[in-house]
Design an enzyme around this catalytic site. Sequence first.
Site, short mmCIF file in Angstrom:
data_model
loop_
_atom_site.label_atom_id
_atom_site.label_comp_id
_atom_site.label_asym_id
_atom_site.label_seq_id
_atom_site.Cartn_x
_atom_site.Cartn_y
_atom_site.Cartn_z
N LYS A 17 0.85 -1.21 0.00
CA LYS A 17 0.00 0.00 0.00
C LYS A 17 0.88 1.25 0.00
O LYS A 17 2.09 1.16 0.26
CB LYS A 17 -0.92 -0.03 1.22
CG LYS A 17 -0.17 -0.01 2.56
CD LYS A 17 -1.10 -0.33 3.72
CE LYS A 17 -0.37 -0.21 5.05
NZ LYS A 17 -1.20 -0.70 6.16
N TYR A 31 16.83 29.55 8.90
CA TYR A 31 15.64 30.29 9.30
C TYR A 31 15.60 30.48 10.81
O TYR A 31 15.83 29.53 11.57
CB TYR A 31 14.37 29.56 8.85
CG TYR A 31 14.09 29.76 7.38
CD1 TYR A 31 13.83 31.02 6.87
CD2 TYR A 31 14.08 28.68 6.51
CE1 TYR A 31 13.58 31.22 5.51
CE2 TYR A 31 13.83 28.85 5.16
CZ TYR A 31 13.58 30.13 4.67
OH TYR A 31 13.34 30.31 3.33
C1 LIG Z 1 -0.46 -1.70 6.84
C2 LIG Z 1 -1.08 -2.92 7.33
C3 LIG Z 1 -0.33 -4.08 7.52
C4 LIG Z 1 1.17 -4.11 7.39
O1 LIG Z 1 1.77 -3.55 8.53
P1 LIG Z 1 3.36 -3.57 8.69
O2 LIG Z 1 3.62 -3.06 10.05
O3 LIG Z 1 3.89 -2.64 7.66
O4 LIG Z 1 3.79 -4.95 8.46
C5 LIG Z 1 -0.98 -5.23 7.87
N1 LIG Z 1 -2.33 -5.25 8.04
C6 LIG Z 1 -3.09 -4.14 7.88
C7 LIG Z 1 -4.55 -4.23 8.08
C8 LIG Z 1 -2.50 -2.94 7.53
O5 LIG Z 1 -3.25 -1.86 7.37
#
Ligand SMILES: *Cc1c(COP(=O)(O)O)cnc(C)c1O
Length: 362
Positions: free
Chosen positions: A35, A257
């Site tokens: 994702k 800054y």
């Molecule tokens: C993002 C996500 C994962 C993966 O999590 P990681 O800590 O990156 O392994 C697994 N399950 C769900 C439902 C998620 O949203």
Amino acid sequence: MSRTTVATIHLGALRHNLARVKALAGTARVMAVVKADAYGHGLERVARALAGDAEAFAVAAIGDGLRLRAAGHRQRIVVLSGPDSPSDILEMQRLRLEALIHSDAQLPWLARADPARGLLRVWVKADTGMHRLGFAAERVREVHGLLSAMPAVDNDVGLMTHFASSEEFEGPETAVQIARFVEATEGLQGSRALSNSAAVLGWPDARGDWVRTGGLLYGLSVVDGQSGGDFGFRPAMTLSTRLIAVNRLASGERVGYNGTYVCPEDMAIGVAAIGYGDGYPRSAVTGTPVLVNGRRAALVGRVSMDLITIDLRDAPDARVGDRVELWGAGLPVETVAGCAGTISYDLTCGMTKRVLFVEDEV
Ligand SMILES: *Cc1c(COP(=O)(O)O)cnc(C)c1O
């Protein structure tokens, strides 16, 4: 000419990390979580690197599923937040994407779906304590039954939950969530998927039939004080740029800054071509490490949009054009995240369009 800010994605590291997850997962199969553009590493690039060994992909949006199908991937693909509207169901049937079902609002959409358009694979999301998405544990059995009986739903209905604190290996919360899940799903048919990356490291009881790992594939850890490298993973991203100026400043002069950094002595300050406009965190504080020609130096003053300023007292030979590494094999992104008050995932996800992405086989 483009800027010199480069994110190098290491395809060999991605493959190494998937193999390591598989070794840790034992008999469980691995859903590669890609994702958010593969945590900022590039969805198509990462999917191509992992395709030979990933048994399934997980995404957050149907659009990402479309991109994976367009790139020719035929694996199972799970959409972790499920359909958001009735029209999503048709799209998921067309693309053969698996739906996560977490709320009553989604049930009539599935009940009305046309089986002639393809059987939908679904997963029931159980809320075992995180209180984000999912049916209350007591309702999982009922919903599993309803879904299994729907004409357009494949009767192999999977079961999922998500942990709120699995990186706290000593805390009680994950054990409670595991116990609730086991009780809520006892005797039900279907594959179980509980574990995210931290649970793969710390909660072997939760392996189930599938693990859903994102962070570890990219070599990232969210375990407090430990980097992916501490668990045998390799960083899949190196972020680097170059020095574009070296300034000799007198004791008492202010830098950047608001002049938040005051030179404690006569010293050299390097200016590197990266800033929050590239995704380097503006919240990184004075003292955040960077590597100049491979040697540790410290960021000083405010991060600006295009530039950062660096204390070169530990890199006296540094010259314009020299390489500056912001994170990568020599400097864990977890360390930088800690100096910026965030987690490694946030940093890799935050790369902007201005960064040039290249890849190597390392
Ligand atoms: C993002 C996500 C994962 C993966 O999590 P990681 O800590 O990156 O392994 C697994 N399950 C769900 C439902 C998620 O949203």
